[in-house]
Design an enzyme around this catalytic site. Structure first.
Site, short mmCIF file in Angstrom:
data_model
loop_
_atom_site.label_atom_id
_atom_site.label_comp_id
_atom_site.label_asym_id
_atom_site.label_seq_id
_atom_site.Cartn_x
_atom_site.Cartn_y
_atom_site.Cartn_z
N PRO A 1 18.55 -43.16 -26.18
CG PRO A 1 17.15 -41.65 -24.74
CD PRO A 1 17.37 -42.72 -26.29
CD GLU B 1 22.68 -44.45 -40.89
OE1 GLU B 1 23.61 -44.73 -40.33
OE2 GLU B 1 21.74 -44.33 -40.51
CB THR C 1 31.45 -47.10 -33.32
OG1 THR C 1 31.30 -48.39 -33.07
CG2 THR C 1 30.38 -46.29 -32.40
C1 LIG Z 1 26.82 -35.51 -32.75
C2 LIG Z 1 26.08 -36.71 -33.09
C3 LIG Z 1 25.06 -36.83 -34.26
C4 LIG Z 1 24.49 -37.85 -34.47
N1 LIG Z 1 23.41 -38.08 -35.38
C5 LIG Z 1 22.64 -39.01 -35.46
C6 LIG Z 1 21.63 -39.14 -36.38
O1 LIG Z 1 21.11 -38.04 -36.85
N2 LIG Z 1 20.74 -40.12 -35.97
C7 LIG Z 1 20.87 -41.08 -35.28
O2 LIG Z 1 19.94 -41.90 -35.36
N3 LIG Z 1 22.00 -41.13 -34.46
C8 LIG Z 1 22.71 -40.17 -34.79
N4 LIG Z 1 23.94 -40.25 -33.99
C9 LIG Z 1 24.42 -41.24 -33.10
C10 LIG Z 1 25.35 -42.33 -33.47
O3 LIG Z 1 25.20 -42.96 -34.59
C11 LIG Z 1 25.73 -43.28 -32.10
O4 LIG Z 1 26.30 -42.16 -31.15
C12 LIG Z 1 26.83 -44.35 -32.48
O5 LIG Z 1 26.05 -45.11 -33.36
C13 LIG Z 1 27.17 -45.17 -31.10
O6 LIG Z 1 25.97 -45.36 -30.44
P1 LIG Z 1 26.04 -44.80 -29.06
O7 LIG Z 1 26.27 -43.78 -28.77
O8 LIG Z 1 24.88 -45.17 -28.14
O9 LIG Z 1 27.35 -46.01 -28.38
P2 LIG Z 1 27.13 -47.40 -27.70
O10 LIG Z 1 26.39 -47.98 -28.80
O11 LIG Z 1 26.72 -47.45 -26.34
O12 LIG Z 1 28.62 -47.69 -27.83
C14 LIG Z 1 29.80 -47.32 -26.99
C15 LIG Z 1 30.98 -48.14 -27.20
O13 LIG Z 1 31.00 -49.44 -27.25
C16 LIG Z 1 31.35 -49.84 -28.46
N5 LIG Z 1 30.46 -51.10 -29.08
C17 LIG Z 1 29.28 -51.12 -28.84
N6 LIG Z 1 28.92 -52.16 -29.43
C18 LIG Z 1 29.97 -53.00 -30.16
C19 LIG Z 1 30.08 -54.53 -30.77
N7 LIG Z 1 29.13 -54.97 -31.10
N8 LIG Z 1 31.47 -54.66 -31.05
C20 LIG Z 1 32.46 -53.55 -30.55
N9 LIG Z 1 32.27 -52.37 -30.15
C21 LIG Z 1 31.05 -51.96 -29.77
C22 LIG Z 1 30.97 -48.82 -29.36
O14 LIG Z 1 32.04 -49.09 -30.41
C23 LIG Z 1 31.71 -47.43 -28.49
O15 LIG Z 1 32.90 -47.30 -28.51
C24 LIG Z 1 24.94 -39.19 -33.59
C25 LIG Z 1 25.84 -38.87 -32.60
C26 LIG Z 1 26.42 -37.74 -32.40
C27 LIG Z 1 27.30 -37.87 -31.23
#
Ligand SMILES: Cc1cc2nc3c(=O)[nH]c(=O)nc-3n(C[C@H](O)[C@H](O)[C@H](O)COP(=O)(O)OP(=O)(O)OC[C@H]3O[C@@H](n4cnc5c(N)ncnc54)[C@H](O)[C@@H]3O)c2cc1C
Length: 411
Positions: free
Chosen positions: A129, A243, A369
């Site tokens: 989270p 991945e 991302t």
């Molecule tokens: C439907 C769905 C299925 C998923 N399945 C899985 C799964 O099976 N297992 C699993 O572990 N995860 C899973 N994920 C998680 C997914 O990989 C993450 O949502 C993703 O990696 C981004 O993490 P966050 O949502 O916490 O966003 P955050 O890390 O909070 O990022 C928010 C924003 O900040 C930007 N940002 C953050 N850090 C940087 C940086 N260093 N440089 C530039 N920009 C940055 C990001 O690009 C984004 O735009 C899933 C997500 C969804 C929505």
């Protein structure tokens, strides 16, 4: 499809996967999109029965001993079904990578084999989270107590949270050490203290039981530790290959599915007495889309070859990240173009474009991302360009006034 690049074996694999994909019931896709299904277990089982899961893994564990160059061909085909089914299809390839590369013989026998044969379902639990991009900020903890670990924490957005038999979970095993040397990977079987507590309402990619996984003092036998204690950074870096390669290859299939529908439509639909494909505004979108998909394919094939060849890890990491970013962005653009080509009817559920569009929005976010991909790409590219490179031409000197060092001011 790059016919000229594919080997005979790859063409035959592609046709085999096409046979499997054609047999997938349409109702399954619809029921998943309506969230009437929590995991397509029968689909995975059938893929396993046909020996189509985890193709890279050794035959002794149920795979075919193929390479990434082969597997991406299969994944592109499954990608036409959309992200939910493609994700279920590639999950054994993702979780299996950790077991295949870092697991003991006993762990492979116990978890890799049933994963690859489709008897068991697994999920990767990495995101929390508090964030997904900052992996090394992991707060889930694992405390060693005699012959087991006690895991406590939460993982978010886990595809398969609702139904998986086991999870690959990353947890902090050293609360004082440097982040890169404090995290361990575990196989956590569903059981007491391991629960999916919330399922997300998603824009697309439904039917995969994506939820929040809560570990509440879950007791995990010490033999479920994958690799060394505090050694998960190596696993994490390795896992970025499956991945991202799977996201990239699946994206091409999704874009292709939408573009084929839109292209056929534009050859039938008329406006102003003409087939709409006669308007450049339409046919050039088709041209752009076909080009984008082929460019994505080129990058994905190149990245696969780099990984298969055990190329310099920095270069592989850059190519894999470029492939993931470019292919997922391309798929999004292609599906968007396809919707535009079809006009209003493309926005309805009379055609599958709207579902593919909803699905495609995710692929630029998950498995890292596309901004995180940019961050990796620039990092590795700077590293490569700034390293000493013998035998390369100094192109900076190819300017008429190149010797004017007094004009080359940097600070
Ligand atoms: C439907 C769905 C299925 C998923 N399945 C899985 C799964 O099976 N297992 C699993 O572990 N995860 C899973 N994920 C998680 C997914 O990989 C993450 O949502 C993703 O990696 C981004 O993490 P966050 O949502 O916490 O966003 P955050 O890390 O909070 O990022 C928010 C924003 O900040 C930007 N940002 C953050 N850090 C940087 C940086 N260093 N440089 C530039 N920009 C940055 C990001 O690009 C984004 O735009 C899933 C997500 C969804 C929505």
């Amino acid at each position: 499809m790059f016919e000229a690049v594919l080997t005979e074996r790859q063409r035959s694999l592609r046709d085999e996967v096409r046979g499997f994909v054609s047999a997938v019931p349409r109702q399954l896709i619809l029921d998943m999109d309506a969230d009437k299904v929590q995991y397509p277990r029968d689909f995975v089982r059938e893929a396993g029965r046909r020996n189509l899961l985890g193709l890279r893994f050794p035959p002794e564990y149920g795979g075919r001993g193929l390479r990434w160059e082969d597997e991406i061909v299969a994944i592109e085909e499954v990608g036409v079904l959309g992200t939910s089914l493609a994700c279920a299809y590639v999950m054994p390839s993702i979780v299996g990578e950790a077991l295949n590369a870092f697991g003991t013989a006993g762990q492979k026998e116990r978890w890799l084999r049933p994963l690859v044969t489709g008897e068991k379902i697994a999920a990767e639990a990495l995101t929390e989270p508090r964030g997904g991009s900052d992996f090394f900020g992991t707060t889930t903890e694992a405390r060693r107590e005699q012959d087991h670990y006690v895991l406590r924490g939460q993982k978010r957005f886990i595809v398969g949270a609702a139904k998986s038999d086991f999870f690959l979970v990353y947890a902090r095993t050293d609360s004082h050490g440097p982040p890169h040397q404090s995290i361990s990977a575990f196989i956590v079987e569903r059981g007491p203290g391991v629960e999916a507590e919330y399922l997300y309402g998603l824009l697309g990619t439904r039917g995969g039981g994506t939820g929040r996984l809560v570990l509440r003092d879950a007791r995990v036998p010490a033999e479920n530790l994958v690799g060394a204690e505090n050694g998960a950074s190596e696993i994490f870096y390795r896992m970025m290959i499956p991945e991202r390669m799977t996201s990239a290859a699946g994206a091409i299939g999704m874009g292709r599915a939408a573009l084929e529908v839109a292209t056929r439509y534009s050859d039938r639909r008329k406006a102003f007495g003409e087939k709409i494909r006669r308007f450049q505004g339409v046919s050039f979108k088709v041209a752009d889309s076909a080009t984008l998909l082929d460019a994505a394919r080129g990058l994905v094939y190149g990245a696969a070859r780099s990984v298969d060849a055990n190329d310099d890890p920095s270069r592989s990491r850059r190519l894999v990240s470029e492939a993931k970013k470019f292919a997922t962005d391309a798929a999004w653009q292609v599906i968007n173009h396809s919707m535009q080509v079809m006009g209003g009817i493309g926005y309805t559920n009379v055609y599958p474009i709207e579902r593919l569009l909803r699905d495609a929005r995710l692929i630029m976010i998950w498995t890292g991302t596309n901004e995180v991909m940019d961050s990796i790409i620039q990092h590795e590219y700077y590293r490569e360009i700034l390293a000493p490179r013998p035998q390369t031409r100094d192109t900076e000197a190819d300017a008429e006034e190149a010797e004017r060092v007094e004009e080359k001011v940097y600070e």
